[in-house]
Design a protein around this motif. Sequence first.
Motif, PDB file in Angstrom:
ATOM      1  N   LEU A  62      31.207  30.953  31.531  1.00  0.00           N
ATOM      2  CA  LEU A  62      31.645  31.825  30.442  1.00  0.00           C
ATOM      3  C   LEU A  62      31.995  33.216  30.953  1.00  0.00           C
ATOM      4  N   VAL A  63      31.129  33.766  31.798  1.00  0.00           N
ATOM      5  CA  VAL A  63      31.374  35.112  32.329  1.00  0.00           C
ATOM      6  C   VAL A  63      32.639  35.122  33.173  1.00  0.00           C
ATOM      7  N   GLN A  64      32.846  34.083  33.980  1.00  0.00           N
ATOM      8  CA  GLN A  64      34.037  34.014  34.827  1.00  0.00           C
ATOM      9  C   GLN A  64      35.304  33.898  33.981  1.00  0.00           C
ATOM     10  N   LYS A  65      35.245  33.093  32.924  1.00  0.00           N
ATOM     11  CA  LYS A  65      36.425  32.989  32.064  1.00  0.00           C
ATOM     12  C   LYS A  65      36.669  34.303  31.337  1.00  0.00           C
ATOM     13  N   LYS A  66      35.582  34.978  30.945  1.00  0.00           N
ATOM     14  CA  LYS A  66      35.752  36.261  30.277  1.00  0.00           C
ATOM     15  C   LYS A  66      36.410  37.275  31.216  1.00  0.00           C
ATOM     16  N   ILE A  67      36.045  37.233  32.496  1.00  0.00           N
ATOM     17  CA  ILE A  67      36.665  38.134  33.473  1.00  0.00           C
ATOM     18  C   ILE A  67      38.149  37.819  33.610  1.00  0.00           C
ATOM     19  N   ARG A  68      38.483  36.517  33.687  1.00  0.00           N
ATOM     20  CA  ARG A  68      39.906  36.139  33.795  1.00  0.00           C
ATOM     21  C   ARG A  68      40.685  36.578  32.551  1.00  0.00           C
ATOM     22  N   THR A  69      40.076  36.394  31.393  1.00  0.00           N
ATOM     23  CA  THR A  69      40.751  36.782  30.151  1.00  0.00           C
ATOM     24  C   THR A  69      40.914  38.292  30.066  1.00  0.00           C
ATOM     25  N   ARG A  70      39.894  39.031  30.497  1.00  0.00           N
ATOM     26  CA  ARG A  70      40.003  40.498  30.447  1.00  0.00           C
ATOM     27  C   ARG A  70      41.027  41.004  31.457  1.00  0.00           C
ATOM     28  N   ASN A  71      41.116  40.357  32.610  1.00  0.00           N
ATOM     29  CA  ASN A  71      42.162  40.727  33.568  1.00  0.00           C
ATOM     30  C   ASN A  71      43.545  40.496  32.963  1.00  0.00           C
ATOM     31  N   ALA A  72      43.684  39.378  32.249  1.00  0.00           N
ATOM     32  CA  ALA A  72      44.961  39.103  31.574  1.00  0.00           C
ATOM     33  C   ALA A  72      45.245  40.163  30.516  1.00  0.00           C
ATOM     34  N   LEU A  73      44.208  40.605  29.813  1.00  0.00           N
ATOM     35  CA  LEU A  73      44.383  41.651  28.805  1.00  0.00           C
ATOM     36  C   LEU A  73      44.805  42.964  29.457  1.00  0.00           C
ATOM     37  N   ILE A  74      44.194  43.314  30.580  1.00  0.00           N
ATOM     38  CA  ILE A  74      44.558  44.554  31.280  1.00  0.00           C
ATOM     39  C   ILE A  74      45.998  44.470  31.794  1.00  0.00           C
ATOM     40  N   ASN A  75      46.385  43.316  32.312  1.00  0.00           N
ATOM     41  CA  ASN A  75      47.776  43.138  32.753  1.00  0.00           C
ATOM     42  C   ASN A  75      48.740  43.287  31.581  1.00  0.00           C
ATOM     43  N   ASN A  76      48.330  42.781  30.425  1.00  0.00           N
ATOM     44  CA  ASN A  76      49.176  42.918  29.237  1.00  0.00           C
ATOM     45  C   ASN A  76      49.290  44.378  28.811  1.00  0.00           C
ATOM     46  N   ILE A  77      48.177  45.125  28.928  1.00  0.00           N
ATOM     47  CA  ILE A  77      48.204  46.558  28.616  1.00  0.00           C
ATOM     48  C   ILE A  77      49.111  47.296  29.594  1.00  0.00           C
ATOM     49  N   ASN A  78      49.036  46.923  30.874  1.00  0.00           N
ATOM     50  CA  ASN A  78      49.913  47.546  31.877  1.00  0.00           C
ATOM     51  C   ASN A  78      51.386  47.274  31.569  1.00  0.00           C
ATOM     52  N   LYS A  79      51.667  46.058  31.104  1.00  0.00           N
ATOM     53  CA  LYS A  79      53.038  45.717  30.715  1.00  0.00           C
ATOM     54  C   LYS A  79      53.495  46.594  29.545  1.00  0.00           C
ATOM     55  N   ASP A  80      52.578  46.825  28.605  1.00  0.00           N
ATOM     56  CA  ASP A  80      52.901  47.681  27.468  1.00  0.00           C
ATOM     57  C   ASP A  80      53.137  49.122  27.917  1.00  0.00           C
TER      58      ASP A  80
END
Length: 458
Positions: A62-80
């Motif tokens: 769960l923690v590892q998936k949460k890290i992957r999901t949060r990295n994806a969220l940060i990448n999405n913020i960077n795209k924005d």
Amino acid sequence: MIKKLFAAFMCLSIALAAAAQDESKEDIQKRQQQLQREIAELNSTLNQIKSSKKKSLSQLALVQKKIRTRNALINNINKDLRRLDNTIYTSQLDINRMRRELDSLKENYAKSLVFAYKNRSNYDYLNFIFSATSFNDAVKRIAYLRSYRDYRETQVNTIQKTQRVIEQKIQTLTSNKAEKKSTLVEQGKQLTVLQEDRKEQDDVLNNLKGRESDVAKQIKQNQRDQQKLKGALQAIINREIAEAKRKEAARLKALEEQRKREAAAAAARNNAASNNPSSSPADNAKTPPPESPSSNAASVAGSAAPKSTRVYNVLESTEEDKITSINFETRRGSLPWPVSSGIISIPFGSYTIPGTKITGNNSGINISVPLGVTVKSVADGTVSGIFDMGSGQAVVIRHGKYFTAYSNLNNIKVKSGTEVHAGTVLGTAGPGSEGDGEIVFMVENSSGGYLNPESWLR
């Protein structure tokens, strides 16, 4: 000249890039909201699993998936942020260009005012008109004076419109800068939380390293349970194949007997016709020829089979079984998950527990879920078997020539031999080795090959 063309090309490229970014703004925001919902769901599941005193494999997953999901969220913020930077840059270029145009308009208008001031007397206008060499020339001069007056009005309107557009651009620029500021704040928050997630991952890994022998025992116990499940599943498949062969043999035997009866009846009619000269030859032609079992089977197989090279096996001897198999195959990659929420704690195939020397091989996937969550069938089929696994029960469902198995269940809601549909409740998730909820989901074909469930589920 070349420098001007290059500058114009760069401005056009930036404008097109900004337009493309503006078009994807809604998609970026939707993706961001989706990722935030996923993180919220993961946190909710993680909080339920944390009730166990021991750090578990499911908690690590769960923690590892949460890290992957949060990295994806940060990448999405960077795209924005990149989109906002492009928008701000192009807006600033537009404002500067329009300000230069406004200065030029004001300068031209000032020159026209000076000219009008110097020629403001009616005598000058009359002199200009009456100095025409002909009547047509006088009409042209009157039209020129009118167009000059209209031109000055147009200049004023253009100046006012340009000023309004500049004001709107400035407001948009200010709004974009404020949005960028808030996005940077959100980026900083997510980066801070990401560090906390990584610390939590390190904590779970360190705990698992200290309990490596216990975890290894759990893995071995899981593999023993899985071998028991595989043996029971293979026994069910063998039974289903034997039953299908028996039914097929009985069907062919019945067809052969029917063929013999029809042949005997036809022979009797022919003998009767030969002994009775008054009978018409047309009466004999009315009797259809007997149908062979092979031609009948071929017609049945061809009625449901699509025009392809697909090979049918004995578990697809009926029309219903063929349709069920084909429906299961066509939904590969889009089957619903057997649970509404959860995380894969042990993947399909060979795996290694992070931070340890523990390895294993999984014929299905272990899904960590909240204890007692509802488990459902992923597709239409028939319950082929229900058996006890010791720590829980397992349900096997046949989908034509495919089988799905759901293990570690409690409160079974179906019976063997009953038909089920996608979404039919089978039972609830039982406790795993660490006390939190867990189920094992497997997909197998009739030849005994285990398939990766993740490639079948959406």
